[in-house]
Design a protein around this motif. Structure first.
Motif, short mmCIF file in Angstrom:
data_model
loop_
_atom_site.label_atom_id
_atom_site.label_comp_id
_atom_site.label_asym_id
_atom_site.label_seq_id
_atom_site.Cartn_x
_atom_site.Cartn_y
_atom_site.Cartn_z
N MET A 1 -59.12 -5.34 47.81
CA MET A 1 -59.76 -4.39 48.71
C MET A 1 -60.86 -3.66 47.96
O MET A 1 -60.75 -3.40 46.77
N ASP B 1 -53.86 2.54 47.86
CA ASP B 1 -54.19 2.84 49.24
C ASP B 1 -53.03 2.41 50.12
O ASP B 1 -52.50 1.30 49.98
N THR C 1 -55.99 -6.85 41.41
CA THR C 1 -55.66 -6.33 42.73
C THR C 1 -54.29 -6.86 43.14
O THR C 1 -53.96 -8.02 42.89
N SER D 1 -51.89 -7.07 46.58
CA SER D 1 -51.78 -6.88 48.02
C SER D 1 -50.33 -7.03 48.44
O SER D 1 -49.65 -7.99 48.06
N TRP D 2 -49.84 -6.04 49.26
CA TRP D 2 -48.46 -6.08 49.74
C TRP D 2 -48.45 -5.55 51.17
O TRP D 2 -48.83 -4.41 51.43
N HIS E 1 -57.59 -14.03 52.37
CA HIS E 1 -58.24 -13.75 51.09
C HIS E 1 -59.07 -14.95 50.66
O HIS E 1 -58.59 -16.09 50.66
N VAL F 1 -52.44 -13.34 52.87
CA VAL F 1 -51.58 -12.23 52.50
C VAL F 1 -50.60 -12.03 53.65
O VAL F 1 -51.00 -11.73 54.78
N GLU G 1 -61.68 -9.87 52.19
CA GLU G 1 -60.38 -9.70 52.81
C GLU G 1 -60.58 -9.39 54.29
O GLU G 1 -61.18 -8.37 54.63
N GLN H 1 -52.48 -1.45 49.25
CA GLN H 1 -53.38 -2.18 48.36
C GLN H 1 -53.41 -1.43 47.04
O GLN H 1 -53.64 -0.21 47.01
N TRP I 1 -54.31 -1.42 42.60
CA TRP I 1 -55.05 -1.97 41.48
C TRP I 1 -54.31 -1.67 40.18
O TRP I 1 -53.65 -0.62 40.05
#
Length: 320
Positions: free
Chosen positions: A1, A58, A83, A85-86, A94, A104, A122, A135, A137
């Motif tokens: 993101m 985020d 990054t 992503s969950w 992606h 994702v 994304e 999201q 990092w």
């Protein structure tokens, strides 16, 4: 993101452990234009900039795509970070300049390592009606931050937390459950579900600092109350942390942990570096379409997020 702040300021990033439980209240950030998704950002904030190597968090949704327009993040660059992503609900496509095309999906981790430099997009899919997730990092240490880019995927199974709930460990190890995801520094990432009116005492690594990001309405972390979107920080030096759910519904929390990050970094826009000059170079290379960031299949050269202007002051890392 992407960090879509129109005027991203300098972010001083350090682990700076504390004792007890600190509560970080999120700030709301729009991702894009008029119909933008609104995310709750708890890392970095004025109160806390890092938890271990976790340097950005985020939390969004559940957002009806019919209201928000969904996630439409055009190609943008990254350096010196990973990054993560969950998702809880929805589906995101992606694509990156390393040629990776992946979906994702809820309950599955996608980790992209930017290393020396990468760009990606994304986009929520047409099948998505609701978007809900986080999201994250991770800052890469100096020894590997210029390594080639990479991508990892894992679908962790749910493991019981006694009779109190369950956990999915997507990075690291917790309560005898581990993830095969490889990280450059010791880290923990997990989704915990806690049944109504139950509690659990989690055994944790005493050399880690931990953060508990609440997705639902109520949670108690070592006798400190959290509200929706709050992040509870617990510094190193404890071997157990008690979670309690006083509500009538299942509580969901994202657990982030890691050893305090031992390096000063500068994080500006989508870049993690070490000096002002590096950040200036990254920005100039992105704006000039340099080979560092490559190109993302399926997009034209004009389909990209331009870098915002740099602040007028010199970017400086926080000194410990």
């Amino acid at each position: 993101m992407s960090n879509l702040d129109a005027e991203p300021g300098e972010i001083d990033c350090s682990g700076r452990p504390t004792t007890g439980v600190d509560v970080v209240t999120p700030r709301k950030v729009p991702l894009g234009g008029i119909r933008a998704m609104i995310v709750n950002r708890t890392l970095p904030t004025r109160d806390r900039s890092m938890i271990g190597a976790w340097c950005f968090a985020d939390h969004y949704g559940p957002d009806p795509v019919s209201d928000s327009g969904g996630m439409r993040v055009y190609p943008h660059p990254h350096t010196g970070l990973q990054t993560v992503s969950w998702l809880f609900e929805g589906e995101i496509e992606h694509r990156d300049s390393a040629g990776v095309h992946a979906m994702v999906l809820p309950g599955e981790i996608n980790l992209m390592s930017a290393g020396h430099g990468i760009s990606h997009s994304e986009m929520s899919t047409d099948a998505t009606t609701v978007l809900h997730g986080v999201q994250l990092w991770v800052a890469l240490p100096d020894a590997v931050r210029d390594d080639p880019h990479g991508f990892q995927h894992h679908a962790p199974e749910s493991a019981p937390l006694g009779d109190a709930g369950s956990v999915r460990v997507f990075i690291g190890e917790l309560v005898g459950t581990s993830s095969p995801i490889v990280t450059a520094t010791p880290l923990l990432g997990a989704e915990i579900l806690l049944e109504p009116h139950t509690e659990v005492v989690l055994p944790v690594r005493s050399d880690f600092e931990h953060g508990f990001l609440l997705d639902t309405e109520q949670l108690v972390v070592d006798d400190v109350d959290l509200a929706h979107g709050d992040l509870a920080y617990v510094g190193p030096g404890v071997s157990t942390i008690r979670l309690a759910n006083p509500s009538d519904t299942v509580a969901r929390v994202i657990l982030l942990g890691g050893t305090p990050f031992g390096e000063d970094i500068i994080m500006w826009w989508n870049f993690v570096g070490r000096t002002h000059e590096e950040i200036v170079e990254y920005r100039e290379e992105w704006e000039s379409a340099a080979t560092r960031f490559g190109t993302v299949d399926g997009w034209t050269p004009d389909d990209r997020i331009p870098a915002p202007p740099l602040p007028t002051s010199r970017l400086k890392p926080r000194k410990r």
